[in-house]
Design an enzyme around this catalytic site. Structure first.
Site, PDB file in Angstrom:
ATOM      1  N   HIS A 154      -9.352  -4.378  -0.454  1.00  0.00           N
ATOM      2  CA  HIS A 154      -8.272  -3.597   0.177  1.00  0.00           C
ATOM      3  C   HIS A 154      -8.704  -2.140   0.338  1.00  0.00           C
ATOM      4  O   HIS A 154      -8.523  -1.533   1.401  1.00  0.00           O
ATOM      5  CB  HIS A 154      -7.014  -3.711  -0.696  1.00  0.00           C
ATOM      6  N   GLU A 155      -9.282  -1.574  -0.715  1.00  0.00           N
ATOM      7  CA  GLU A 155      -9.669  -0.155  -0.684  1.00  0.00           C
ATOM      8  C   GLU A 155     -10.869   0.094   0.222  1.00  0.00           C
ATOM      9  O   GLU A 155     -10.931   1.110   0.923  1.00  0.00           O
ATOM     10  CB  GLU A 155      -9.937   0.361  -2.101  1.00  0.00           C
ATOM     11  N   CYS A 167       0.843  -1.193   0.000  1.00  0.00           N
ATOM     12  CA  CYS A 167       0.000   0.000   0.000  1.00  0.00           C
ATOM     13  C   CYS A 167       0.877   1.241   0.000  1.00  0.00           C
ATOM     14  O   CYS A 167       1.892   1.280   0.700  1.00  0.00           O
ATOM     15  CB  CYS A 167      -0.882  -0.038   1.254  1.00  0.00           C
ATOM     16  N   HIS A 205      -9.809   0.525   3.677  1.00  0.00           N
ATOM     17  CA  HIS A 205      -9.296   1.870   3.961  1.00  0.00           C
ATOM     18  C   HIS A 205     -10.420   2.795   4.411  1.00  0.00           C
ATOM     19  O   HIS A 205     -10.227   3.631   5.303  1.00  0.00           O
ATOM     20  CB  HIS A 205      -8.629   2.491   2.723  1.00  0.00           C
TER      21      HIS A 205
END
Length: 194
Positions: A140-141, A99, A144
């Site tokens: 993954h995003e 990342c 966040h």
């Protein structure tokens, strides 16, 4: 816009991003700025919070396993997901994730397939299925947006250079364990503090 890193501002990255209520010109300008960052940098995608905007939107540049597209400034899927919500997740995969906001590489377990509800820049709602590597990128995003980093989910963590990371991904590529079966993060995740 500047990249927010774990080293410089962990508290900011760990916050839950705010839901977007109105798609206006200000938001569209912010989306363009995030897109501009993605096109200039070697990334798969970017959550707005990583660039100092704690808002629930994601910009997808490359959802394929072909990492070389991340370095290609002319390649851009340019897909924007506003307020993405995972409705259902299935299967199991692993990938050596990295990342821009966190300089460590982690062996991360993700779903193989997700049904996601989101809004686009035209205020249209979509229910879309993402599978395979695209699911890993999007998962993954979305993490966040909830203040979760890949290292929180990682089963192994390594400090690697770009060359070492690319070589490791060659030796241990994206791994599909299963394509079916309900997915959940069933073990307690730990948040690493700096």
């Amino acid at each position: 816009m500047e990249l927010v890193t774990l080293k410089d501002n962990e508290k900011f990255l760990r916050q839950k991003s705010e839901e977007i209520v109105v798609v206006d010109e200000d938001l569209k300008k912010e989306v363009r700025e995030v897109g501009k960052y993605c096109r200039k940098n070697a990334v798969f995608a970017m959550a707005a919070v990583q660039l100092g905007l704690p808002k629930r939107f994601i910009y997808l540049k490359n959802t394929s396993e072909d990492v070389s597209k991340n370095f290609d400034k002319s390649y851009n899927e340019g897909k924007v997901l506003i307020n993405p919500e995972i409705i259902e997740a299935e299967g199991e995969t692993y990938y050596w994730e990295y990342c821009q906001s966190c300089p460590q590489t982690g062996w991360v377990r993700r779903p193989y397939k997700m049904k996601v509800r989101y809004c686009d820049l035209d205020c249209e709602f979509h229910f879309e299925e993402f599978e395979g590597f695209a699911c890993t990128v999007l998962s993954h995003e979305i993490d966040h947006l909830d203040g979760i980093l890949h290292i929180d989910r990682a089963e192994k963590i390594k400090d690697l250079t770009l060359e070492e990371r690319l070589a490791l991904r060659e030796r241990e590529p994206y791994k599909v364990v299963s394509k079916e079966g309900k997915f959940s993060y069933n073990k307690q995740e730990k948040k690493l503090s700096r």
